[in-house]
Design an enzyme around this catalytic site. Structure first.
Site, PDB file in Angstrom:
ATOM      1  N   LYS A  35      43.134  22.505  55.394  1.00  0.00           N
ATOM      2  CA  LYS A  35      43.887  21.672  55.719  1.00  0.00           C
ATOM      3  C   LYS A  35      44.752  20.994  54.539  1.00  0.00           C
ATOM      4  O   LYS A  35      45.810  21.239  55.420  1.00  0.00           O
ATOM      5  CB  LYS A  35      42.907  19.983  55.159  1.00  0.00           C
ATOM      6  N   GLN A 249      33.469  15.252  51.743  1.00  0.00           N
ATOM      7  CA  GLN A 249      33.834  15.093  50.223  1.00  0.00           C
ATOM      8  C   GLN A 249      34.286  14.234  49.253  1.00  0.00           C
ATOM      9  O   GLN A 249      35.010  14.552  48.521  1.00  0.00           O
ATOM     10  CB  GLN A 249      34.892  16.479  49.730  1.00  0.00           C
TER      11      GLN A 249
HETATM   12  P1  ATP Z   1      39.456  21.563  50.717  1.00  0.00           P
HETATM   13  O1  ATP Z   1      39.035  20.339  51.751  1.00  0.00           O
HETATM   14  O2  ATP Z   1      38.456  22.020  49.816  1.00  0.00           O
HETATM   15  O3  ATP Z   1      40.689  20.695  50.255  1.00  0.00           O
HETATM   16  P2  ATP Z   1      41.039  22.472  53.271  1.00  0.00           P
HETATM   17  O4  ATP Z   1      40.592  22.351  54.426  1.00  0.00           O
HETATM   18  O5  ATP Z   1      42.822  21.776  52.691  1.00  0.00           O
HETATM   19  O6  ATP Z   1      40.072  22.694  51.535  1.00  0.00           O
HETATM   20  P3  ATP Z   1      42.918  24.977  52.311  1.00  0.00           P
HETATM   21  O7  ATP Z   1      43.027  25.016  50.759  1.00  0.00           O
HETATM   22  O8  ATP Z   1      43.919  24.788  52.959  1.00  0.00           O
HETATM   23  O9  ATP Z   1      41.792  24.152  52.656  1.00  0.00           O
HETATM   24  O10 ATP Z   1      42.055  26.634  52.851  1.00  0.00           O
HETATM   25  C1  ATP Z   1      41.369  27.320  52.426  1.00  0.00           C
HETATM   26  C2  ATP Z   1      41.556  28.616  52.426  1.00  0.00           C
HETATM   27  O11 ATP Z   1      42.077  29.011  53.864  1.00  0.00           O
HETATM   28  C3  ATP Z   1      43.024  29.102  51.751  1.00  0.00           C
HETATM   29  O12 ATP Z   1      43.090  30.183  50.692  1.00  0.00           O
HETATM   30  C4  ATP Z   1      44.500  29.076  53.192  1.00  0.00           C
HETATM   31  O13 ATP Z   1      45.288  29.870  52.597  1.00  0.00           O
HETATM   32  C5  ATP Z   1      42.967  29.734  53.412  1.00  0.00           C
HETATM   33  N1  ATP Z   1      43.395  29.439  55.372  1.00  0.00           N
HETATM   34  C6  ATP Z   1      43.683  28.450  55.592  1.00  0.00           C
HETATM   35  N2  ATP Z   1      44.044  28.957  57.345  1.00  0.00           N
HETATM   36  C7  ATP Z   1      43.842  29.798  56.995  1.00  0.00           C
HETATM   37  C8  ATP Z   1      44.167  31.120  58.308  1.00  0.00           C
HETATM   38  N3  ATP Z   1      44.804  30.266  59.577  1.00  0.00           N
HETATM   39  N4  ATP Z   1      44.616  32.190  58.071  1.00  0.00           N
HETATM   40  C9  ATP Z   1      44.722  32.574  57.148  1.00  0.00           C
HETATM   41  N5  ATP Z   1      44.430  32.269  55.740  1.00  0.00           N
HETATM   42  C10 ATP Z   1      43.748  30.192  55.970  1.00  0.00           C
HETATM   43 MG    MG Z   2      42.644  20.571  50.386  1.00  0.00          MG
END
Ligand code: ATP
Ligand code: MG
Length: 749
Positions: A35, A249
């Site tokens: 996200k 969350q």
């Molecule tokens: P949270 O709910 O904990 O905030 P989030 O949904 O915001 O999580 P991110 O922090 O954006 O998730 O991504 C989690 C991890 O996965 C990060 O290290 C990010 O770089 C990696 N990631 C996300 N999408 C991809 C992708 N398409 N390819 C490779 N790595 C990815």
């Molecule tokens: Mg996040």
């Protein structure tokens, strides 16, 4: 970077969200699904489509998240000018420019919790309000709750028969008047005043709506009604509001965060495009499975399936320690072993706890091993007395109506202005309807004030005037003058006490902070920006991603990720927090908090509890958290005999080698099984028994040391002695049984 590069590392669903340009967008997805990454890439994408950076606005929860996002955007699109920051910062800047519309002067002060509660106390005392059994903190929390629910003083009405409600109804308007006279706002006002202005000034709202054409909010599940009102107001003519959130969350319900905002979003923007991301990129299969198993126990949630293509990874470890010292020592030596073997770097590790007060034990264990670490509690530095004192001078220079700052500095360092004088001045101000500065500037008119006091006040006014003359200069210089002119520096320098030396060191750190600020803000007149920065620090801000072990609270861990996570003190009363034991909603929020903690882990996750814990000055037998029983069994490896007895295990206890020790010992030196069993079943201490009836291995309770196990006995009758193992720092103690008052533990039938 061209579009293809920008989009190449994204899944189709992520790409859909990133390339969505016009119209509202709701990205609903679980942890680690990208996200935050989508938001950053979307900003870059919009820029690449020729949309000027000035048209973009990114709102986050912590300054840290904003800076991180800014640096990621800068890496993707160098030189982009996008406003990225917290809701509070956005509101503070908005009010500097537009606060006059509701009577706030541009140099207003932001009061932190402490200042606000202190003011509230004065207001209550002056009005002679009977608080019955409520504390000022409780009243303050109730006012805060009202503000977050968009209720202004004149709109407030208590629920039927609510005693605290009628107190709040009386106090809230008085408190607000006190703030206005001091030209100050509290944290909640920042948001509320902004939302009110946006409602009342349609022209201005339209202007901002046109300016910020594309608004993005990360961690939307934690916004409250007022924050939503602000975001919404900016997206009426240009409904390009993109939010990301994970209802699982949501952890700020106690601060007014409203899960319904997600539902309202769909109502307010009926043509919203909803994108769901289902692939987790962060964690191993087992970590994800364990977390999913836990959160499935929440009743109020929509089922959501997350999967990952990452490897299965190691089992999640669930460890029962004897006490908190053993917990901290074992975790620290595991980290040490991994560092020694070169398997990991210090920055790979994070230790989480539910309450900040639990950090000390871990800090000691880690420091003893010379492992670099950081405790993430950024607010703390700015809460120190000496820092608040010095900053209060700056605040008073900036806004001489600031009564809280005045009270802090008027006699600090001591300059012979006593409480009576101060009360007379304040009373004088009140009868005239003046602010404090006007009152002290006319000290000679204060009735009954002795001429000596008048002279001292005049001196103080001269001091402040002298400092004010410098207010346009660099912050470091103003601070330097405050320290020398007030005699602060001399005071510390002359003192030989260690405490004062530490204070001096802290004040010097503030100078360094000011220097860095000056470098980043070379334009003159940065005092208000500096004070804003100081007032709006939040706990994660102090977190540096350099090579150190991170110690932080579960709340602070939101949005972050670490290769190895230790989630500690998972015990009834701590997680779930005792405050939450009253209601199911709160219990579900605690479960979400644990879920947030677990899903920070990328490769390894250890969850632990201790059977005994010194907490809040008491040594207590603990009860393991009920959440532990909810973890799925097939991806969790349990160690420590206690767990076995406690019904956590359906297979033999793991006997793996503790870090850096001989493989013969189990990881958690086994707690006597009954200790935890006793704790779990609510065992009670019986009366002391005849000395000869004490037996080897018997569990006994001691009034001071808590529960221990008899490891040796000698003598008989009056002379019979027992050696009892209390674990942890207390260790083995020898007692004469006739005198010791040891009570055997009886298990209820
Ligand atoms: P949270 O709910 O904990 O905030 P989030 O949904 O915001 O999580 P991110 O922090 O954006 O998730 O991504 C989690 C991890 O996965 C990060 O290290 C990010 O770089 C990696 N990631 C996300 N999408 C991809 C992708 N398409 N390819 C490779 N790595 C990815
Ligand atoms: Mg996040």
């Amino acid at each position: 970077m061209n579009d293809a590069d920008l989009l190449s590392g994204l899944t189709p669903a992520q790409r859909e969200a990133v390339t969505h340009v016009e119209g509202p967008l709701l990205i609903l997805a679980g942890p680690g699904s990208g996200k935050t990454r989508v938001v950053t890439h979307r900003i870059a994408y919009l820029l690449s489509q020729g949309i000027p950076g000035e048209h973009l606005l990114g709102l986050t929860f912590t300054n840290k998240a904003a800076t991180e996002m800014a640096s990621r955007v800068a890496a993707l699109v160098p030189g982009a000018k996008v406003w990225l920051g917290t809701f509070h910062r956005f509101a503070a800047q908005f009010l500097r420019r537009h606060g006059r519309l509701i009577g706030l002067e541009a140099n207003f002060t932001i009061y932190d919790k402490e200042d606000a509660v202190r003011g509230l106390r004065r207001v209550i005392a002056e009005a002679g309000v009977d608080l019955m059994n409520y504390t000022p903190d409780a009243i303050s929390a109730a006012i805060s709750w009202a503000k977050n629910a968009f209720i202004q003083p004149h709109e407030y009405s208590p629920r039927d028969g609510s005693p605290i409600g009628s107190i709040v109804q009386r106090v809230y308007p008085l408190y607000q008047r006190w703030l206005t006279l001091a030209n100050a706002v509290d944290f909640d006002d920042l948001l509320l005043d902004t939302a009110i202005i946006l409602q009342r000034a349609p022209e201005l709202r339209r202007e901002l709506d046109a300016r910020y054409r594309y608004v993005m909010v990360d961690e939307y599940q934690d916004t409250n009604l007022v924050q939503y009102a602000i975001a919404r107001a900016l997206c009426i003519d240009h409904p390009n509001l993109a939010v990301t959130g994970d209802p699982d969350q949501s952890i700020y319900g106690w601060r007014g965060a409203n899960l319904n905002n997600i539902l309202e979003f769909e109502r307010d923007f009926p043509n919203v495009r909803v994108v769901r991301l289902e692939q987790n990129y962060r964690s191993t299969k087992k970590i994800l499975q364990a977390a999913a198993g836990l959160i499935a126990h929440n009743v109020k949630r929509k089922r959501k399936d997350l999967f990952t293509l990452n490897e299965a990874g190691a089992d999640v470890r669930l460890v029962g320690y004897r006490d908190q010292t053993e917990e901290a020592e074992d975790i620290a030596s595991r980290i040490q072993a991994a560092l020694r073997e070169g398997r990991r770097r210090a920055r790979d590790f994070a230790i989480f706890y539910r309450v900040n007060a639990l950090s000390r034990e871990f800090e000691l264990a880690i420091r003893r091993r010379n492992i670099p670490y950081q405790i993430v509690n950024g607010v703390e530095f700015f809460q120190r007395r000496e820092i608040k004192d010095v900053v209060a001078y700056l605040k008073f220079i900036q806004n001489p109506c600031d009564e809280a700052a005045f009270l802090r500095i008027i006699n600090t360092p001591t300059r012979g202005i006593g409480n009576t004088t101060v009360s007379q001045v304040l009373e004088f101000a009140r009868t005239r309807g003046w602010d404090v500065w006007t009152a002290i500037s006319r000290a000679d008119a204060v009735p009954g004030l002795q001429s000596r006091a008048v002279g001292k006040l005049a001196e103080f006014v001269r001091l402040i005037n002298g400092l004010t003359a410098m207010a346009a200069g660099p912050i470091e210089e103003i601070l330097g003058c405050v320290l020398s002119e007030t005699g602060y520096r001399d005071l510390f320098r002359k003192s030989s006490s260690e405490e004062d030396q530490e204070r001096l060191a802290n004040v010097e750190e503030l100078l360094t902070y000011a220097r860095l600020f000056d470098e980043q803000h070379p334009e003159p007149g940065g005092l208000d920006t500096f004070l804003e920065e100081v007032s709006l620090v939040n706990d994660v801000d102090a977190w540096e991603s350099d090579d150190r072990v991170t110690l932080m609270s579960l709340h602070a861990s939101k949005g972050l990720e670490f290769p190895v996570v230790f989630l500690t003190a998972v015990e009834q009363g701590i997680l779930p927090h005792e405050r939450s034991l009253k209601g199911n909603d709160q219990l579900e929020e605690e479960r979400r908090l644990m879920f947030v903690g677990m899903t920070r882990a990328m490769e390894e996750l250890q969850i632990s509890f201790a059977a005994m814990r010194d907490f809040r000055g008491q040594r207590r037998l603990t009860i393991p958290s009920p959440f532990l029983l909810e973890l799925p069994k097939d991806c969790v490896q349990r160690s420590g005999k206690a767990l076995d007895i406690a019904g956590f295990s359906d297979r033999p206890i793991a006997r793996e080698a503790p870090a850096g020790k001989s493989p013969a010992r189990p990881v958690a030196a086994p707690i006597h099984p009954l200790t935890t069993a006793a704790a779990l079943s609510g065992a009670t201490a019986t009366r002391a028994i005849a000395t000869d009836d004490y037996a080897q291995d018997m569990l006994v309770a001691h009034p001071r040391h808590g529960v221990g196990r008899i490891v040796a006995l000698s003598g008989s009758g009056e002379n019979r002695k027992a050696t009892v193992d209390f674990g942890g720092r207390v260790g083995w103690l020898k007692f004469i049984l006739a005198k010791a008052g040891l009570k055997p533990l009886k298990r209820p039938r």
